[in-house]
Design a protein around this motif. Structure first.
Motif, PDB file in Angstrom:
ATOM      1  N   ASP A   8      64.718  71.418 -28.995  1.00  0.00           N
ATOM      2  CA  ASP A   8      63.267  71.563 -29.168  1.00  0.00           C
ATOM      3  C   ASP A   8      62.889  71.636 -30.649  1.00  0.00           C
ATOM      4  O   ASP A   8      61.859  71.096 -31.061  1.00  0.00           O
ATOM      5  CB  ASP A   8      62.708  72.752 -28.385  1.00  0.00           C
ATOM      6  N   ARG A   9      63.729  72.246 -31.471  1.00  0.00           N
ATOM      7  CA  ARG A   9      63.447  72.300 -32.919  1.00  0.00           C
ATOM      8  C   ARG A   9      63.533  70.900 -33.530  1.00  0.00           C
ATOM      9  O   ARG A   9      62.688  70.510 -34.338  1.00  0.00           O
ATOM     10  CB  ARG A   9      64.425  73.254 -33.619  1.00  0.00           C
ATOM     11  N   ILE A  10      64.550  70.148 -33.137  1.00  0.00           N
ATOM     12  CA  ILE A  10      64.694  68.770 -33.609  1.00  0.00           C
ATOM     13  C   ILE A  10      63.482  67.947 -33.197  1.00  0.00           C
ATOM     14  O   ILE A  10      62.910  67.213 -34.002  1.00  0.00           O
ATOM     15  CB  ILE A  10      65.997  68.143 -33.072  1.00  0.00           C
ATOM     16  N   ALA A  11      63.063  68.088 -31.942  1.00  0.00           N
ATOM     17  CA  ALA A  11      61.901  67.332 -31.440  1.00  0.00           C
ATOM     18  C   ALA A  11      60.639  67.688 -32.212  1.00  0.00           C
ATOM     19  O   ALA A  11      59.858  66.804 -32.579  1.00  0.00           O
ATOM     20  CB  ALA A  11      61.704  67.590 -29.948  1.00  0.00           C
ATOM     21  N   ARG A  12      60.436  68.971 -32.492  1.00  0.00           N
ATOM     22  CA  ARG A  12      59.252  69.386 -33.263  1.00  0.00           C
ATOM     23  C   ARG A  12      59.268  68.780 -34.669  1.00  0.00           C
ATOM     24  O   ARG A  12      58.251  68.304 -35.165  1.00  0.00           O
ATOM     25  CB  ARG A  12      59.182  70.906 -33.366  1.00  0.00           C
ATOM     26  N   GLU A  13      60.417  68.824 -35.320  1.00  0.00           N
ATOM     27  CA  GLU A  13      60.536  68.257 -36.665  1.00  0.00           C
ATOM     28  C   GLU A  13      60.246  66.757 -36.646  1.00  0.00           C
ATOM     29  O   GLU A  13      59.579  66.235 -37.545  1.00  0.00           O
ATOM     30  CB  GLU A  13      61.940  68.513 -37.225  1.00  0.00           C
ATOM     31  N   ILE A  14      60.747  66.074 -35.626  1.00  0.00           N
ATOM     32  CA  ILE A  14      60.532  64.630 -35.522  1.00  0.00           C
ATOM     33  C   ILE A  14      59.059  64.316 -35.299  1.00  0.00           C
ATOM     34  O   ILE A  14      58.505  63.417 -35.935  1.00  0.00           O
ATOM     35  CB  ILE A  14      61.432  64.017 -34.437  1.00  0.00           C
ATOM     36  N   VAL A  15      58.383  65.052 -34.418  1.00  0.00           N
ATOM     37  CA  VAL A  15      56.957  64.813 -34.175  1.00  0.00           C
ATOM     38  C   VAL A  15      56.151  65.075 -35.445  1.00  0.00           C
ATOM     39  O   VAL A  15      55.241  64.312 -35.779  1.00  0.00           O
ATOM     40  CB  VAL A  15      56.431  65.663 -32.995  1.00  0.00           C
ATOM     41  N   GLU A  16      56.485  66.139 -36.170  1.00  0.00           N
ATOM     42  CA  GLU A  16      55.784  66.435 -37.420  1.00  0.00           C
ATOM     43  C   GLU A  16      55.923  65.284 -38.415  1.00  0.00           C
ATOM     44  O   GLU A  16      54.969  64.939 -39.114  1.00  0.00           O
ATOM     45  CB  GLU A  16      56.326  67.726 -38.038  1.00  0.00           C
ATOM     46  N   GLU A  17      57.105  64.697 -38.483  1.00  0.00           N
ATOM     47  CA  GLU A  17      57.339  63.583 -39.399  1.00  0.00           C
ATOM     48  C   GLU A  17      56.739  62.285 -38.860  1.00  0.00           C
ATOM     49  O   GLU A  17      56.199  61.478 -39.614  1.00  0.00           O
ATOM     50  CB  GLU A  17      58.841  63.402 -39.636  1.00  0.00           C
ATOM     51  N   LEU A  18      56.813  62.103 -37.578  1.00  0.00           N
ATOM     52  CA  LEU A  18      56.351  60.869 -36.931  1.00  0.00           C
ATOM     53  C   LEU A  18      54.894  60.565 -37.233  1.00  0.00           C
ATOM     54  O   LEU A  18      54.532  59.429 -37.539  1.00  0.00           O
ATOM     55  CB  LEU A  18      56.566  60.996 -35.423  1.00  0.00           C
ATOM     56  N   VAL A  19      54.041  61.550 -37.175  1.00  0.00           N
ATOM     57  CA  VAL A  19      52.612  61.314 -37.383  1.00  0.00           C
ATOM     58  C   VAL A  19      52.263  61.043 -38.851  1.00  0.00           C
ATOM     59  O   VAL A  19      51.125  60.693 -39.147  1.00  0.00           O
ATOM     60  CB  VAL A  19      51.752  62.470 -36.822  1.00  0.00           C
ATOM     61  N   ARG A  20      53.236  61.139 -39.729  1.00  0.00           N
ATOM     62  CA  ARG A  20      53.004  60.823 -41.144  1.00  0.00           C
ATOM     63  C   ARG A  20      53.141  59.328 -41.439  1.00  0.00           C
ATOM     64  O   ARG A  20      52.729  58.878 -42.500  1.00  0.00           O
ATOM     65  CB  ARG A  20      53.968  61.613 -42.024  1.00  0.00           C
ATOM     66  N   PHE A  21      53.726  58.578 -40.516  1.00  0.00           N
ATOM     67  CA  PHE A  21      53.839  57.138 -40.707  1.00  0.00           C
ATOM     68  C   PHE A  21      52.459  56.517 -40.555  1.00  0.00           C
ATOM     69  O   PHE A  21      51.762  56.783 -39.569  1.00  0.00           O
ATOM     70  CB  PHE A  21      54.814  56.524 -39.698  1.00  0.00           C
ATOM     71  N   PRO A  22      52.035  55.681 -41.499  1.00  0.00           N
ATOM     72  CA  PRO A  22      50.672  55.156 -41.471  1.00  0.00           C
ATOM     73  C   PRO A  22      50.342  54.291 -40.260  1.00  0.00           C
ATOM     74  O   PRO A  22      49.180  54.230 -39.853  1.00  0.00           O
ATOM     75  CB  PRO A  22      50.565  54.343 -42.768  1.00  0.00           C
ATOM     76  N   ASP A  23      51.329  53.653 -39.646  1.00  0.00           N
ATOM     77  CA  ASP A  23      51.059  52.807 -38.486  1.00  0.00           C
ATOM     78  C   ASP A  23      51.037  53.580 -37.176  1.00  0.00           C
ATOM     79  O   ASP A  23      50.619  53.050 -36.144  1.00  0.00           O
ATOM     80  CB  ASP A  23      52.110  51.689 -38.392  1.00  0.00           C
ATOM     81  N   VAL A  24      51.506  54.818 -37.172  1.00  0.00           N
ATOM     82  CA  VAL A  24      51.579  55.604 -35.942  1.00  0.00           C
ATOM     83  C   VAL A  24      50.239  56.289 -35.681  1.00  0.00           C
ATOM     84  O   VAL A  24      49.717  57.007 -36.524  1.00  0.00           O
ATOM     85  CB  VAL A  24      52.711  56.652 -36.020  1.00  0.00           C
ATOM     86  N   VAL A  25      49.702  56.042 -34.488  1.00  0.00           N
ATOM     87  CA  VAL A  25      48.468  56.697 -34.066  1.00  0.00           C
ATOM     88  C   VAL A  25      48.805  58.043 -33.445  1.00  0.00           C
ATOM     89  O   VAL A  25      48.187  59.060 -33.759  1.00  0.00           O
ATOM     90  CB  VAL A  25      47.693  55.812 -33.058  1.00  0.00           C
ATOM     91  N   GLU A  26      49.818  58.041 -32.572  1.00  0.00           N
ATOM     92  CA  GLU A  26      50.244  59.274 -31.919  1.00  0.00           C
ATOM     93  C   GLU A  26      51.574  59.052 -31.209  1.00  0.00           C
ATOM     94  O   GLU A  26      51.937  57.914 -30.911  1.00  0.00           O
ATOM     95  CB  GLU A  26      49.195  59.748 -30.912  1.00  0.00           C
ATOM     96  N   PRO A  27      52.294  60.148 -30.920  1.00  0.00           N
ATOM     97  CA  PRO A  27      53.500  60.033 -30.103  1.00  0.00           C
ATOM     98  C   PRO A  27      53.105  59.673 -28.667  1.00  0.00           C
ATOM     99  O   PRO A  27      51.983  59.958 -28.239  1.00  0.00           O
ATOM    100  CB  PRO A  27      54.112  61.434 -30.142  1.00  0.00           C
ATOM    101  N   SER A  28      54.021  59.085 -27.926  1.00  0.00           N
ATOM    102  CA  SER A  28      53.766  58.744 -26.527  1.00  0.00           C
ATOM    103  C   SER A  28      54.964  59.140 -25.679  1.00  0.00           C
ATOM    104  O   SER A  28      56.109  58.845 -26.035  1.00  0.00           O
ATOM    105  CB  SER A  28      53.521  57.243 -26.382  1.00  0.00           C
ATOM    106  N   SER A  29      54.704  59.770 -24.558  1.00  0.00           N
ATOM    107  CA  SER A  29      55.788  60.159 -23.648  1.00  0.00           C
ATOM    108  C   SER A  29      56.176  59.024 -22.710  1.00  0.00           C
ATOM    109  O   SER A  29      57.040  59.197 -21.853  1.00  0.00           O
ATOM    110  CB  SER A  29      55.406  61.411 -22.863  1.00  0.00           C
ATOM    111  N   GLY A  30      55.557  57.856 -22.867  1.00  0.00           N
ATOM    112  CA  GLY A  30      55.897  56.714 -22.032  1.00  0.00           C
ATOM    113  C   GLY A  30      55.129  56.703 -20.729  1.00  0.00           C
ATOM    114  O   GLY A  30      54.485  57.682 -20.356  1.00  0.00           O
ATOM    115  N   SER A  31      55.205  55.601 -20.025  1.00  0.00           N
ATOM    116  CA  SER A  31      54.407  55.446 -18.808  1.00  0.00           C
ATOM    117  C   SER A  31      54.827  56.388 -17.683  1.00  0.00           C
ATOM    118  O   SER A  31      54.032  56.681 -16.790  1.00  0.00           O
ATOM    119  CB  SER A  31      54.435  53.994 -18.326  1.00  0.00           C
ATOM    120  N   PHE A  32      56.057  56.877 -17.707  1.00  0.00           N
ATOM    121  CA  PHE A  32      56.510  57.815 -16.679  1.00  0.00           C
ATOM    122  C   PHE A  32      56.710  59.227 -17.221  1.00  0.00           C
ATOM    123  O   PHE A  32      57.226  60.095 -16.531  1.00  0.00           O
ATOM    124  CB  PHE A  32      57.797  57.310 -16.021  1.00  0.00           C
ATOM    125  N   GLY A  33      56.346  59.462 -18.469  1.00  0.00           N
ATOM    126  CA  GLY A  33      56.443  60.789 -19.060  1.00  0.00           C
ATOM    127  C   GLY A  33      57.854  61.250 -19.357  1.00  0.00           C
ATOM    128  O   GLY A  33      58.094  62.446 -19.523  1.00  0.00           O
TER     129      GLY A  33
END
Length: 105
Positions: A8-33
């Protein structure tokens, strides 16, 4: 665990970094979550931390080639992955969003 960091700590760090990419609008859990990681108090959407790899789902802005965006994200997140391979899937592409605008509010 890689370096004593929990999934969960790794996932939080990744999400925090992920939204800093200029092309990323938001994370997605996929069509089946399924792209999510269990955490105290709920789930972290958009990142699935597995034993030997990490799956990341994103919604991106229309414009650049998707393989180019995915490669950039993968390279940027690899240092946070604790030795795991990072897989990036583009779950959706949106057009018409200005800089800094997210799809959800």
């Amino acid at each position: 665990m890689a370096g004593g960091r929990t999934p969960d700590r790794i996932a939080r760090e990744i999400v925090e970094e992920l939204v800093r990419f200029p092309d990323v609008v938001e994370p997605s859990s996929g069509s089946f979550g399924t792209l999510s990681t269990a955490a105290l108090g709920g789930r972290i959407s958009g990142v699935a931390v597995r034993e030997d790899h990490i799956e990341v789902g994103v919604v991106v802005r229309y414009g650049r080639p998707l393989p180019e965006i995915a490669t950039e994200i993968r390279r940027g997140l690899t240092p946070l992955a604790g030795g795991r391979v990072v897989h990036v899937s583009v779950e959706d592409v949106v057009a018409g969003l200005g800089d800094g605008v997210r799809a959800t509010g």
